[in-house]
Design an enzyme around this catalytic site. Sequence first.
Site, mmCIF file in Angstrom:
data_model
loop_
_atom_site.group_PDB
_atom_site.id
_atom_site.type_symbol
_atom_site.label_atom_id
_atom_site.label_comp_id
_atom_site.label_asym_id
_atom_site.label_seq_id
_atom_site.Cartn_x
_atom_site.Cartn_y
_atom_site.Cartn_z
ATOM 1 N N ARG A 162 -17.917 65.895 25.759
ATOM 2 C CA ARG A 162 -18.241 65.748 27.182
ATOM 3 C C ARG A 162 -18.679 64.327 27.481
ATOM 4 N NH1 ARG A 162 -22.330 69.910 29.717
ATOM 5 N NH2 ARG A 162 -21.730 68.754 31.594
ATOM 6 N N CYS A 176 -28.774 64.746 30.505
ATOM 7 C CA CYS A 176 -27.891 65.783 29.941
ATOM 8 C C CYS A 176 -27.004 66.296 31.063
ATOM 9 C CB CYS A 176 -28.713 66.903 29.293
ATOM 10 S SG CYS A 176 -29.812 67.768 30.434
#
Length: 290
Positions: free
Chosen positions: A183, A241
């Site tokens: 990611r 995050c």
Amino acid sequence: MNNPLSDALVSTQWLADHIDAPDVRVVDASYYMPAQNKNARDLYNAQHIPGAVFFDIDDIAADDSAPLPHMMPDAIKFSAKVRKLGLGDGVRIVVYAQTGAAMAACRAWWMLRHFGHQDVVVLDGGLPKWLAEGHPVTDAITPPRERHFTARANSFLLREYDQVLSNVTSKREQIVDARAGERFRGEVDDPWGKSGHMPGAFNLPFDQLLNADGTFKDADEISTAFKEAGIVLDRPVVATCGSGVTACVLAMGAYIAGHKQVAVFDGSWAQWATTEDSPVTTGPSQSETP
């Protein structure tokens, strides 16, 4: 009460020995991503550590004026919600999660610290370790007794969008991203739209700070993980995050390693990716770039 692990963690045995102490409050702060198809409150209702109350981060960690998940509420809203859970001044709060990964437990730990409650710890290994050792659970709900919570926000532990955007240029603080490498590098579609990461960010997937059983690695191992990711813990660090949950695992890890002022970017990638002018880059972490 001496803590055998650090002043941020307690062992399952410590909790078993102190669970009936009048100044200990236990909190189940579990949270599951929508794709996991699990309801944390239902699982809490089915079994939880005796005396535990349920800390719903979708409710408590929610700024009603923000369209993003888990955004920090103001001090008045936060204190109003947690005091109804019996959490407040003069008690040690022990937070755990239903899984060993401690993600939402660390988010609750960070939020309580941000609002000035210093005597808060995470149960190392969470409910799985508690169950594996044969400690009791119950489905009985303990009605909490409301307790006053004095909220004093610590701005050193929180970063907002404009501060992080400015840092892309100034590089005053190191940005460390807790998301999985694929990611971070932009190799997969991201649920928030844009794929990739903030320019200049480092990547340290949160699970690299955990043992196989969900307990935290020791301080030396955690320090090594940060160093290998390119992070100098003696310099300012901001954790980010996907939506501000697993970043708190990095903040906890840094705390265990002796660096107690790591901040968290509250909006994280959910805010960055959905803000039109946010700069995004793909490829490896800064520490991996030749």
